[in-house]
Each structure stands twice: as structure tokens, then as C-alpha cells.
Design an enzyme around this catalytic site. Structure first.
Site, PDB file in Angstrom:
ATOM      1  N   LYS A  39       0.808  -1.240   0.000  1.00  0.00           N
ATOM      2  CA  LYS A  39       0.000   0.000   0.000  1.00  0.00           C
ATOM      3  C   LYS A  39       0.837   1.285   0.000  1.00  0.00           C
ATOM      4  CE  LYS A  39      -3.404  -1.036  -0.518  1.00  0.00           C
ATOM      5  NZ  LYS A  39      -3.770  -1.694  -1.824  1.00  0.00           N
ATOM      6  N   HIS A 101       7.135  -7.801  -1.706  1.00  0.00           N
ATOM      7  CA  HIS A 101       6.882  -7.075  -0.456  1.00  0.00           C
ATOM      8  C   HIS A 101       7.861  -7.522   0.630  1.00  0.00           C
ATOM      9  CE1 HIS A 101       3.481  -4.983  -2.006  1.00  0.00           C
ATOM     10  NE2 HIS A 101       2.682  -6.026  -2.074  1.00  0.00           N
ATOM     11  N   SER A 131      -4.408   2.874   4.529  1.00  0.00           N
ATOM     12  CA  SER A 131      -4.635   2.227   3.242  1.00  0.00           C
ATOM     13  C   SER A 131      -4.654   0.699   3.396  1.00  0.00           C
ATOM     14  CB  SER A 131      -3.534   2.658   2.264  1.00  0.00           C
ATOM     15  OG  SER A 131      -3.752   2.112   0.997  1.00  0.00           O
TER      16      SER A 131
END
Ligand code: A3P
Length: 287
Positions: A39, A101, A131
Site C-alpha cells: 500500500k 513485499h 490504506s
């Protein structure tokens, strides 16, 4: 959101079930890796890169291949989905754009051995948390976020799917200091001046788009354009519940103010100071 087909889905899925295979991944020297805490603007930067590399040469890709297939998620391993590793192997284009990630210490070593270019994007913790909270309610591959206050606490403790945001941004920042192959970007800078950030990205990557191309890309990657574009707004993704929200949600700096109470903000800032000791790493929460 609750994943009824595999309840209890959690971090262990991403990190352990596929660990060896991902760690043994063989990068090519021209692979470009996009690394983020979820995000932070992954899709935005992925799309910019895709346009820079393939906007001219593969126009059909722009209308037929969703961004999450153009830039596969390396460590993804979710029931009924082609694993990220296989998606990467199947990419028809070169260079391959790959997303991860992972915190820096988990990046497969061949990316370093091959001197691949790596782009890291960081976003301020407060907006990143907000988010992620909304994303967790709509993404069926994520656990349900619970109520806001509970999520708020867990984020600070690093008890969310990707672990500690603090360790993530700090770890990558430290790596960048000694690695010229890491370009560290900020979501807030992109919001402030997308063209300027694209220029910096191009000089890092050794790309020189024409003035027209640069303008076209800068215009095409603005929030409203990406929100309307079915190839970038995730509307074609099977594991998003669009009844509970949208992937291209707000795209602003400072939305945390609509979520944090005054008390939460104080608690957060106090904790932040303890975890973010490096004065050279500054993340802007207001613009
Ligand atoms: P919000 O939920 O705050 O709106 P990621 O791609 O890493 O999952 O990040 C998603 C976040 O980036 C979402 O934030 C999304 O709206 C925002 N985003 C995506 N494209 C953007 C753009 N062109 N401009 C501004 N924000 C963008």
C-alpha cells in the site's frame, strides 16, 4: 477480508510455504525489482515502469493485460492463483518487472549477485496504515482487519501480514546507503511532482524517453486516470471484494487525519520516535 476457502490465511503462507523456491529464484541481470511495504504505491510505480519500458513497443499490453500480471508478485502463493514464480517465468517481455513485499533481508540473493536495479517505494506510516486497513477489508487473500483501533495497535506491533512497517522502511533505507542499485522513492514525492520523480527514476534506470512520451506517461499515471483504467484499478482481479471498497481508494497524503483520533495520534507519535531513530529518513505526513 475473510477468506472462506482458506480460513486462517496469514503471513506463514507467503513466507514459509514457498520459501526455498523463492530464495533460489534466479534473477537475470536486467530484471527490475519493485519492493514495497504493501500500500505504499506499488501499483503506481509498477505502471510507470511498465509504460517507460513497454508503452511504445507493446501498445496491446496496455489494453489487455492487467498490471498485476505485467508485474508479477514474486513470493505470491495463494490457492487457485498461478504462483508468482511461475508468472515471472512466463513473462514474454524483457526486462522483467517483478514486485516483492519482502523486507530487504529476504530478497533472493541472486538479485544482488546479478546487480539488478531495485526500486523501493516508501509511504508515510500513518497513511500506509490506513490504506492497508481498507485493503485488508476488501482483499480476500488477506485476513480480516478487525476494527480500526485493533488494527491500529497491531500495525504498531508489526502484527499484520507483512510484519513491521518500521523494520521494512528502515532496513531498505540502510541498504540503500551502501547499494547504488537501490533507488529509494517516496509516495509523497510522487504526489507532489510526478514528472520530477519520473525523471529521477529514468536517470537511475538509464532511460531517456522523449518529451512527448514523458508527458504522456506523467498524465496517464495520475490517480483519476488509473482509477478509471480497468488494467490498473484491479477491477479484473478475482480476489477483491469491490462491495467493500475500491483498490484505487483515495490516493492522497494525509487521509490518516480522517481515521486517527487525537489520542491515537499521540500514542502513535510517541511510539514512532522510538522506532524511527535515523534522522536522515524523513517521511512526510502532510502536503
Ligand atoms: P489509498 O488506499 O490511500 O488510496 P499499492 O499499489 O502499494 O497497493 O498502494 C495502493 C495505494 O496507492 C492506494 O492508496 C492507492 O489509491 C494509491 N495509488 C495508486 N495509484 C495512485 C496514483 N496514481 N496516485 C496516487 N495514489 C495512488
Amino acid at each position: 477480508a475473510q477468506n472462506t476457502e482458506s480460513p486462517g490465511f496469514s503471513m506463514t503462507h507467503f513466507f514459509t510455504d514457498n520459501w526455498e523456491n523463492v530464495q533460489n529464484f534466479k534473477a537475470r541481470p536486467d530484471d527490475v525489482l519493485i519492493a514495497t511495504y504493501p500500500k505504499a504505491g506499488t501499483t503506481w510505480v509498477s505502471y510507470i515502469l511498465d509504460l517507460l519500458y513497454f508503452g511504445q513497443t507493446s501498445p496491446e499490453r496496455q489494453t489487455s493485460v492487467p498490471i498485476y500480471e505485467r508485474v508479477p508478485f514474486l513470493e505470491l502463493i495463494v490457492p487457485k492463483f498461478v504462483p508468482g514464480l511461475d508468472q515471472v517465468e512466463r513473462l514474454p517481455t524483457s526486462p522483467r518487472l517483478i514486485k516483492t513485499h519482502f523486507p530487504v533481508q529476504f530478497v533472493p540473493k541472486s538479485f544482488w549477485e546479478q546487480n539488478c536495479k531495485i526500486i523501493y517505494v516508501a509511504r508515510n506510516a500513518k497513511d500506509n496504515m490506513v490504506s492497508y486497513f481498507h485493503f485488508d477489508s476488501m482483499a480476500m487473500i488477506e485476513p480480516d482487519p478487525g476494527d480500526w483501533n485493533n488494527y491500529f495497535q497491531r500495525f504498531m506491533q508489526g502484527k499484520v501480514v507483512t510484519g513491521s512497517w518500521y523494520d521494512h522502511v528502515n532496513g531498505w533505507w540502510k541498504k540503500k546507503q551502501t547499494s547504488p542499485n537501490v533507488h529509494y522513492m517516496f509516495y509523497e514525492d510522487l504526489v507532489e511532482d510526478t514528472g520530477r520523480e519520473i525523471d529521477k527514476l529514468c536517470s537511475f534506470l538509464g532511460l531517456s524517453p522523449s518529451e512527448d512520451e514523458r508527458k504522456r506517461i506523467t498524465g496517464g499515471v495520475q490517480f483519476d486516470k488509473m482509477k478509471k483504467n480497468n488494467m490498473t484499478n484491479y477491477s479484473t482481479h478475482a480476489r477483491m471484494d469491490f462491495k467493500t471498497g475500491s483498490f484505487m481508494r483515495k490516493g492522497r497524503v494525509g487521509d490518516w487525519k480522517n481515521h486517527f483520533t487525537v489520542a491515537q495520534n499521540e500514542e502513535f507519535d510517541e511510539d514512532y520516535k522510538k522506532k524511527m531513530k535515523d534522522p536522515t529518513l524523513q517521511l512526510r505526513t502532510d502536503l
